[in-house]
Enzyme design. Sequence first.
Site, PDB file in Angstrom:
ATOM      1  N   GLY A 119       0.662  -1.137   0.118  1.00  0.00           N
ATOM      2  CA  GLY A 119       0.077   0.181  -0.068  1.00  0.00           C
ATOM      3  C   GLY A 119       0.885   1.231  -0.107  1.00  0.00           C
TER       4      GLY A 119
ATOM      5  N   SER B  33       2.472   4.389   2.055  1.00  0.00           N
ATOM      6  CA  SER B  33       3.005   4.139   3.356  1.00  0.00           C
ATOM      7  C   SER B  33       3.087   5.691   3.981  1.00  0.00           C
ATOM      8  CB  SER B  33       4.529   3.701   3.519  1.00  0.00           C
ATOM      9  OG  SER B  33       5.286   4.243   2.632  1.00  0.00           O
TER      10      SER B  33
ATOM     11  N   HIS C  75      -0.057   5.934  13.199  1.00  0.00           N
ATOM     12  CA  HIS C  75      -0.808   6.853  12.766  1.00  0.00           C
ATOM     13  C   HIS C  75      -2.346   6.551  12.753  1.00  0.00           C
ATOM     14  CE1 HIS C  75       2.607   9.174  11.904  1.00  0.00           C
ATOM     15  NE2 HIS C  75       3.318   8.111  10.944  1.00  0.00           N
TER      16      HIS C  75
ATOM     17  N   TYR D 191      -4.335   8.508   5.475  1.00  0.00           N
ATOM     18  CA  TYR D 191      -3.477   7.355   5.667  1.00  0.00           C
ATOM     19  C   TYR D 191      -3.737   6.449   7.038  1.00  0.00           C
ATOM     20  CZ  TYR D 191       0.895   4.900   6.913  1.00  0.00           C
ATOM     21  OH  TYR D 191       1.832   3.946   7.133  1.00  0.00           O
TER      22      TYR D 191
ATOM     23  N   SER E 156       8.741   4.012  13.397  1.00  0.00           N
ATOM     24  CA  SER E 156       9.499   4.193  12.425  1.00  0.00           C
ATOM     25  C   SER E 156      10.541   3.299  11.924  1.00  0.00           C
ATOM     26  CB  SER E 156      10.025   5.570  12.739  1.00  0.00           C
ATOM     27  OG  SER E 156       9.156   6.506  13.270  1.00  0.00           O
TER      28      SER E 156
HETATM   29  C1  15L Z   1       4.407   5.140   8.968  1.00  0.00           C
HETATM   30  O1  15L Z   1       3.308   4.588   9.190  1.00  0.00           O
HETATM   31  C2  15L Z   1       5.067   5.465   7.797  1.00  0.00           C
HETATM   32  O2  15L Z   1       4.853   4.514   6.953  1.00  0.00           O
HETATM   33  C3  15L Z   1       6.327   5.683   7.706  1.00  0.00           C
HETATM   34  O3  15L Z   1       6.946   6.250   6.313  1.00  0.00           O
HETATM   35  C4  15L Z   1       6.942   6.736   8.630  1.00  0.00           C
HETATM   36  O4  15L Z   1       6.502   7.928   8.278  1.00  0.00           O
HETATM   37  C5  15L Z   1       6.462   6.172  10.150  1.00  0.00           C
HETATM   38  O5  15L Z   1       4.849   5.984  10.195  1.00  0.00           O
HETATM   39  C6  15L Z   1       6.690   7.314  11.413  1.00  0.00           C
HETATM   40  O6  15L Z   1       5.757   7.493  11.911  1.00  0.00           O
HETATM   41  O7  15L Z   1       7.838   7.604  11.591  1.00  0.00           O
END
Ligand code: 15L
Length: 233
Positions: A48, A50, A88, A111, A140
């Site tokens: 998907g 990201s 997230h 997202y 992360s």
């Molecule tokens: C995520 O869900 C993302 O896929 C990744 O690219 C980062 O941004 C990560 O979170 C994060 O919170 O650092």
Amino acid sequence: MLRERLTGYDLRLLDIEPIEGGITASVTDLDAMVAACEGVDAVVHLGGISGEDAWERIRDVNIEGTYCVFEAARRAGVGRVVHASSNHAVGFHENSPEAPDDLAPRPDTYYGVSKVLGEALGSLYHDRHGLDVLCLRIGSCFDAPHDLRGLSTWLSPGDVTRLVDAALTCENPGFRTVWGISANTRRFWSLDGGRAIGYHPQDDAEQFADQLSPGDPTKDEAGRRYVGGPFTL
Ligand code: 15L
């Protein structure tokens, strides 16, 4: 990261981009997903977009794609799905020490909404169809932390492998959400959910602390305050 480290498994790979030895298909192609799931023991769903994107793209790829993963697993009789969720999904919660693995949804972006929907689908497919579903709320996951927030939220390549291995092998997990972080000295989020499935992280982002300096003050402040850090801005 996982492809080269998850040794001891017979991996069947699927990506929209051609990869050596893999099936080339979209995660949103239900027929292709059912065919790919035939005869497998478990699915690890990492496909998907990201990060944040237009609603239409998030809807068409992440939400539809995650539906296809669960529905294909069900039709093919796969017993377990490990779903790459994200911090997230709960990004607008304020950080607190030892925040539990099952914080209620509070997405910070479209997202994040797609990750909440993925967790909801996992819950449905567990309750209605009996699948074991582990939703990993990944922090992360990079070779090294990118910023000060990453000192709290980092998930190392070795630890993501240990986490997915535990998610694939633990007994009778049912449905659950589990933080995906390393044993970071500055972590906010609990490791209890991980321990409960046999995940024992070995890395700590602190080893990178003297290589990182403050960045944009607004982003650094969001990183301290909110689970989702700068995604909340
Ligand atoms: C995520 O869900 C993302 O896929 C990744 O690219 C980062 O941004 C990560 O979170 C994060 O919170 O650092």
